[in-house]
Design an enzyme around this catalytic site. Structure first.
Site, short mmCIF file in Angstrom:
data_model
loop_
_atom_site.label_atom_id
_atom_site.label_comp_id
_atom_site.label_asym_id
_atom_site.label_seq_id
_atom_site.Cartn_x
_atom_site.Cartn_y
_atom_site.Cartn_z
N HIS B 63 0.82 -1.21 0.00
CA HIS B 63 0.00 0.00 0.00
C HIS B 63 0.86 1.27 0.00
O HIS B 63 0.36 2.34 -0.31
CB HIS B 63 -1.01 -0.01 1.16
CG HIS B 63 -0.46 0.37 2.49
ND1 HIS B 63 0.06 -0.53 3.39
CD2 HIS B 63 -0.36 1.58 3.10
CE1 HIS B 63 0.45 0.09 4.49
NE2 HIS B 63 0.22 1.38 4.34
N ASP B 92 0.46 -7.51 2.05
CA ASP B 92 0.78 -6.08 2.00
C ASP B 92 2.29 -5.87 1.84
O ASP B 92 2.89 -5.04 2.51
CB ASP B 92 0.27 -5.35 3.25
CG ASP B 92 0.33 -3.83 3.08
OD1 ASP B 92 0.31 -3.36 1.93
OD2 ASP B 92 0.44 -3.13 4.11
N GLY B 164 3.61 6.35 7.94
CA GLY B 164 5.05 6.55 7.79
C GLY B 164 5.83 5.39 8.38
O GLY B 164 6.98 5.17 8.05
N SER B 166 4.60 2.41 7.95
CA SER B 166 4.28 1.34 7.01
C SER B 166 5.48 0.95 6.16
O SER B 166 6.14 1.81 5.59
CB SER B 166 3.14 1.77 6.09
OG SER B 166 1.93 1.78 6.79
#
Lengths: 304, 214
Positions: B63, B92, B164, B166
């Site tokens: 993402h 992800d 941030g 992630s």
């Protein structure tokens, strides 16, 4: 600097924390006594589990998920909504009793909060003991002499689970069952006492006087009558007919200043002295009446 | 001067906290901070990522990559254009390639033997603070269901993460990457995909015929 894996204190610390979680987890169970979210519980003996009363929404068909993944039926041995504690009895004794620490914890000490809200294994959060509070009158109509607060995250389903120290000793039982869901821990020494009473009597006994009262100031001149400095007492605004207070001769307008040798300055100090220990006993009650000090004898009844 | 530590004794209970511990925490973070990157997709703020292979293969969140052009900023400040190699929306995860070599890689730890209670450090750029470290312990090892109904194991940290974080690494007390932080499960809860799944994802990409990852 070089990183020597064997001597790295940080790795040792990490392993020590995991060891503490593992040890405490062996005595932490899942309590299924409400729809949706299970709560947690602590083994106090091989067949008794201490848990949070507010998470017991049905008294039949209570299920316990054990640390080894097996499941057991449990019955209610007793509950004390006042302290938000309940004791469950397992059909088959197979629990590892938790080690607990009954002395007072220290602000700043490392703590771990544990819970078992799912069948996926133990959960834990880490923090310090942030604050020791009390005595407070709870919204559950009882006195909590002391309570702990920590900054460890209280995950959903952690109520009834242990707050442990770095040696995995239980220092408190986590609950959000008191006023407005604030997460606190009930000190282990007190909780284990409650567990014992629940085991023996199925309930917690509290003393009953049969009065309504309000705190009032005692003028300095009147304090001299008491022979000590005591700025307040409890003035009786109602005495229930036939109650222990009525039978002892207590009257409207009397100011209670002492009970059973302890000074009574407000509602909290009265509640603290009306514990199960004094039920059925004749104890002294010190009062101020019409500018004189008097001492009566009252036989405390159990609160129903 | 070397100190001896009795492993059987509880570290917190028996030893005075010392500067040695501070040094060890800092040393733990050195390698992972060198391999930490910022990934920008031209639209939103930057996500995080780590250099998985020294020839420019970078692992981040799917993402974070989005659909735009990728800009990757390394820890030495140099900026590179990134191209997407492969992504998995279930995990992800995404692999991004930059045209560079001899890059400092992250140390990858085995995440199959983790224990609840172990120290874990999330490293990333929450709210744009580059190279920010969030410490906690592993609070749960669970499984979550993805949108495509796949069961994915996860590691939960007992500290909140922010946008941030992630794509950034979750490291253990030895500085090894045990997971890749993601925010697609559980809001601001610190949740990471275990590194052994990330390694399997990278291996799968490497073994597929049309993508070359060395």
């Amino acid at each position: 600097m070089t990183l020597s894996v064997e001597r790295n204190m940080y790795i040792l610390l990490s392993d020590a924390l995991a060891d503490a979680v593992e040890k405490a987890a062996a005595s932490t169970v899942s309590v299924v006594a409400r729809p949706r979210l299970p709560s947690s519980g602590i083994a106090v003996t091989a067949d008794l589990v201490l848990t949070a009363d507010h998470a017991i929404e049905y008294e039949e068909d209570i299920r316990i998920l054990l640390p080894d993944g097996s499941e057991s039926k449990a019955s209610l041995a007793g509950r004390d909504p006042g302290s938000d504690l309940a004791l469950l009895h397992l059909d088959h004794p197979s629990l590892v009793p938790a080690e607990y620490f009954s002395e007072e914890a220290r602000v700043g000490q490392l703590v771990l909060a544990l819970g078992r809200p799912t069948s996926e294994g133990i959960q834990a959060s880490q923090g310090v003991l942030s604050f020791i509070g009390g005595p407070i009158q709870t919204n559950r109509g009882s006195m909590l002499n002391r309570f702990y607060r920590s900054d460890a995250i209280p995950y959903p389903g952690f109520s009834g689970g242990p707050l442990v120290d770095s040696s995995a000793r239980v220092i408190g039982i986590n609950t959000t069952g008191f006023s407005s869901g604030v997460p606190i821990a009930i000190p282990a020494g007190f909780a284990w006492q409650v567990a014992e009473s629940l085991h023996l009597h199925g309930r917690i006994r509290r003393g009953f006087l049969g009065i309504r009262s309000q705190p009032v100031e005692i003028p300095t001149a009147v304090q001299n009558l008491l022979g000590r400095t005591q700025a307040s007492g409890l003035m009786l605004v109602n005495v229930e007919p036939g109650s222990p207070a009525d039978r002892s001769g207590l009257m409207l307008g009397d100011i209670i200043t002492g009970l059973n040798g302890s000074t009574i300055v407000d509602h909290d100090s009265l509640l603290q002295n009306l514990t199960g220990d004094v039920v059925g006993k004749a104890v002294s009650v010190e009062i101020l009446r019409a500018g004189t000090k008097q001492v009566l004898t009252v036989t405390i009844r159990e609160q129903r | 001067m070397e100190k001896t530590i009795d492993v059987n004794q509880n570290v917190y209970g028996r030893f005075a906290l010392s500067a040695e511990l501070d040094e060890q925490v800092a040393a733990t973070l050195q390698r992972v901070l060198r391999s930490l990157v910022q990934v920008q997709n031209g639209r939103r703020g930057a996500g995080a990522g780590i250099i998985w292979k020294s020839d420019g293969v970078i692992l981040t969140n799917s993402h974070v990559v989005g659909k735009g052009q990728l800009k990757v900023t390394l820890s030495d400040g140099s900026q590179h254009r990134g191209s997407l190699l492969e992504r998995s929306s279930d995990l992800d995860l995404a692999l991004v390639k930059v045209d560079a070599s001899r890059l400092p890689t992250a140390l990858i730890a085995d995440s199959r033997s983790l224990r609840v209670g172990q120290i874990a450090l999330a490293v990333g750029h929450p709210w744009g603070q580059v190279g920010f470290v969030t410490a906690g312990i592993i609070s749960a090892l669970g499984t979550a269901e993805t949108r495509s109904r796949k069961e994915v194991p996860y590691i939960r940290l007992d500290a909140a993460l922010a946008p941030g974080n992630s794509g950034g690494p979750l490291v253990n007390a030895a500085g090894g990457v045990i997971g890749i932080n993601t925010m697609i499960i559980g809001g601001d809860q610190g949740v990471a995909i275990p590194s052994h799944l990330a390694a399997a994802f990278v291996d799968q990409v490497a073994s597929s015929a049309n993508v070359q990852v060395v």
